[in-house]
Design a protein around this motif. Structure first.
Motif, PDB file in Angstrom:
ATOM      1  N   GLU A  36       0.835  -1.210   0.000  1.00  0.00           N
ATOM      2  CA  GLU A  36       0.000   0.000   0.000  1.00  0.00           C
ATOM      3  C   GLU A  36       0.870   1.261   0.000  1.00  0.00           C
ATOM      4  N   MET A  37       1.965   1.230   0.769  1.00  0.00           N
ATOM      5  CA  MET A  37       2.879   2.378   0.755  1.00  0.00           C
ATOM      6  C   MET A  37       3.501   2.549  -0.626  1.00  0.00           C
ATOM      7  N   ALA A  38       3.915   1.448  -1.234  1.00  0.00           N
ATOM      8  CA  ALA A  38       4.522   1.515  -2.568  1.00  0.00           C
ATOM      9  C   ALA A  38       3.521   2.049  -3.581  1.00  0.00           C
ATOM     10  N   LYS A  39       2.274   1.598  -3.485  1.00  0.00           N
ATOM     11  CA  LYS A  39       1.243   2.074  -4.419  1.00  0.00           C
ATOM     12  C   LYS A  39       1.008   3.575  -4.237  1.00  0.00           C
ATOM     13  N   TRP A  40       0.981   4.029  -2.979  1.00  0.00           N
ATOM     14  CA  TRP A  40       0.784   5.458  -2.746  1.00  0.00           C
ATOM     15  C   TRP A  40       1.906   6.267  -3.390  1.00  0.00           C
ATOM     16  N   VAL A  41       3.131   5.828  -3.183  1.00  0.00           N
ATOM     17  CA  VAL A  41       4.265   6.546  -3.783  1.00  0.00           C
ATOM     18  C   VAL A  41       4.140   6.530  -5.301  1.00  0.00           C
ATOM     19  N   ASP A  42       3.876   5.352  -5.871  1.00  0.00           N
ATOM     20  CA  ASP A  42       3.758   5.247  -7.324  1.00  0.00           C
ATOM     21  C   ASP A  42       2.636   6.125  -7.868  1.00  0.00           C
ATOM     22  N   ASP A  43       1.509   6.141  -7.165  1.00  0.00           N
ATOM     23  CA  ASP A  43       0.355   6.926  -7.618  1.00  0.00           C
ATOM     24  C   ASP A  43       0.578   8.428  -7.497  1.00  0.00           C
ATOM     25  N   GLY A  79      16.381  16.339  -0.498  1.00  0.00           N
ATOM     26  CA  GLY A  79      15.077  16.890  -0.818  1.00  0.00           C
ATOM     27  C   GLY A  79      13.958  15.877  -0.694  1.00  0.00           C
ATOM     28  N   PHE A  80      12.754  16.401  -0.632  1.00  0.00           N
ATOM     29  CA  PHE A  80      11.574  15.564  -0.454  1.00  0.00           C
ATOM     30  C   PHE A  80      11.442  14.515  -1.554  1.00  0.00           C
ATOM     31  N   LEU A  81      11.568  14.916  -2.797  1.00  0.00           N
ATOM     32  CA  LEU A  81      11.417  13.957  -3.893  1.00  0.00           C
ATOM     33  C   LEU A  81      12.535  12.920  -3.893  1.00  0.00           C
ATOM     34  N   THR A  82      13.735  13.339  -3.593  1.00  0.00           N
ATOM     35  CA  THR A  82      14.867  12.423  -3.517  1.00  0.00           C
ATOM     36  C   THR A  82      14.628  11.386  -2.422  1.00  0.00           C
ATOM     37  N   MET A  83      14.181  11.842  -1.271  1.00  0.00           N
ATOM     38  CA  MET A  83      13.907  10.936  -0.149  1.00  0.00           C
ATOM     39  C   MET A  83      12.740  10.001  -0.465  1.00  0.00           C
ATOM     40  N   LEU A  84      11.741  10.526  -1.140  1.00  0.00           N
ATOM     41  CA  LEU A  84      10.582   9.701  -1.494  1.00  0.00           C
ATOM     42  C   LEU A  84      10.991   8.583  -2.456  1.00  0.00           C
ATOM     43  N   GLN A  85      11.850   8.889  -3.401  1.00  0.00           N
ATOM     44  CA  GLN A  85      12.328   7.867  -4.334  1.00  0.00           C
ATOM     45  C   GLN A  85      13.184   6.827  -3.609  1.00  0.00           C
ATOM     46  N   GLN A  86      13.996   7.257  -2.667  1.00  0.00           N
ATOM     47  CA  GLN A  86      14.797   6.308  -1.887  1.00  0.00           C
ATOM     48  C   GLN A  86      13.907   5.448  -1.006  1.00  0.00           C
ATOM     49  N   PHE A  87      12.874   6.045  -0.439  1.00  0.00           N
ATOM     50  CA  PHE A  87      11.913   5.299   0.361  1.00  0.00           C
ATOM     51  C   PHE A  87      11.251   4.217  -0.485  1.00  0.00           C
ATOM     52  N   ARG A  88      10.865   4.585  -1.700  1.00  0.00           N
ATOM     53  CA  ARG A  88      10.212   3.622  -2.594  1.00  0.00           C
ATOM     54  C   ARG A  88      11.148   2.454  -2.888  1.00  0.00           C
ATOM     55  N   ALA A  89      12.410   2.752  -3.142  1.00  0.00           N
ATOM     56  CA  ALA A  89      13.381   1.691  -3.415  1.00  0.00           C
ATOM     57  C   ALA A  89      13.562   0.796  -2.189  1.00  0.00           C
ATOM     58  N   SER A  90      13.519   1.368  -0.993  1.00  0.00           N
ATOM     59  CA  SER A  90      13.685   0.565   0.224  1.00  0.00           C
ATOM     60  C   SER A  90      12.508  -0.376   0.439  1.00  0.00           C
ATOM     61  N   LEU A  91      11.349  -0.030  -0.096  1.00  0.00           N
ATOM     62  CA  LEU A  91      10.184  -0.900   0.047  1.00  0.00           C
ATOM     63  C   LEU A  91      10.364  -2.213  -0.714  1.00  0.00           C
ATOM     64  N   VAL A  92      11.148  -2.189  -1.784  1.00  0.00           N
ATOM     65  CA  VAL A  92      11.456  -3.421  -2.523  1.00  0.00           C
ATOM     66  C   VAL A  92      12.248  -4.361  -1.624  1.00  0.00           C
ATOM     67  N   ASP A  93      13.254  -3.833  -0.934  1.00  0.00           N
ATOM     68  CA  ASP A  93      14.037  -4.644  -0.001  1.00  0.00           C
ATOM     69  C   ASP A  93      13.157  -5.154   1.142  1.00  0.00           C
ATOM     70  N   ALA A  94      12.276  -4.303   1.633  1.00  0.00           N
ATOM     71  CA  ALA A  94      11.393  -4.709   2.731  1.00  0.00           C
ATOM     72  C   ALA A  94      10.498  -5.864   2.300  1.00  0.00           C
ATOM     73  N   GLU A  95       9.929  -5.761   1.111  1.00  0.00           N
ATOM     74  CA  GLU A  95       9.058  -6.827   0.618  1.00  0.00           C
ATOM     75  C   GLU A  95       9.840  -8.127   0.449  1.00  0.00           C
ATOM     76  N   GLU A  96      11.019  -8.039  -0.135  1.00  0.00           N
ATOM     77  CA  GLU A  96      11.842  -9.237  -0.313  1.00  0.00           C
ATOM     78  C   GLU A  96      12.229  -9.833   1.044  1.00  0.00           C
ATOM     79  N   GLY A  97      12.510  -8.980   2.011  1.00  0.00           N
ATOM     80  CA  GLY A  97      12.843  -9.457   3.347  1.00  0.00           C
ATOM     81  C   GLY A  97      11.692 -10.186   4.007  1.00  0.00           C
TER      82      GLY A  97
END
Length: 118
Positions: A36-43, A79-97
């Motif tokens: 859901e977090m990943a979808k929010w970021v993507d949307d 910046g906000f957008l930079t952090m948001l993109q890094q957050f999104r990438a970290s969600l991939v690791d979280a899901e795999e974990g």
């Protein structure tokens, strides 16, 4: 954000080396939240991309001075957008974990079950 990304990589590594396990029920709850977090970021990332543009603040001296600053706050290394993109990438690791931890739990359950069925 670097700490969060490191934590998500750590979660993934802990699951990979078998030191973290989670049940199917717990894992599914975590996966729902992560997805859901990943979808929010993507949307919202495209709409939030307007923050990367200089805002239309007018032509006064103050507005001209603020335009690049407002844009920079959204897009620089912290910046906000930079952090948001890094957050999104970290969600991939979280899901795999979490998926790895669920596999660990299943393996552990099978091992324990095998000990009692003999």
């Amino acid at each position: 954000m670097a700490k969060m990304a490191s934590s998500m990589r750590g979660l993934k590594m802990a699951a990979a080396d078998g030191s973290f396990a989670v049940s199917e029920t717990g894992g599914q709850a975590l996966l729902v939240a992560i997805r859901e977090m990943a979808k929010w970021v993507d949307d919202n990332l495209a709409d939030l991309g307007t923050l990367a543009q200089q805002p239309a603040l007018g032509t006064s001296h103050g507005a001209e001075a603020m335009k690049p600053y407002v844009q920079e706050v959204a897009t620089d290394n912290e910046g906000f957008l930079t952090m948001l993109q890094q957050f999104r990438a970290s969600l991939v690791d979280a899901e795999e974990g979490v998926l790895g931890a669920m596999d660990n739990y299943q393996s552990s359950e099978l091992t324990i079950k095998g000990n009692f069925s003999a």
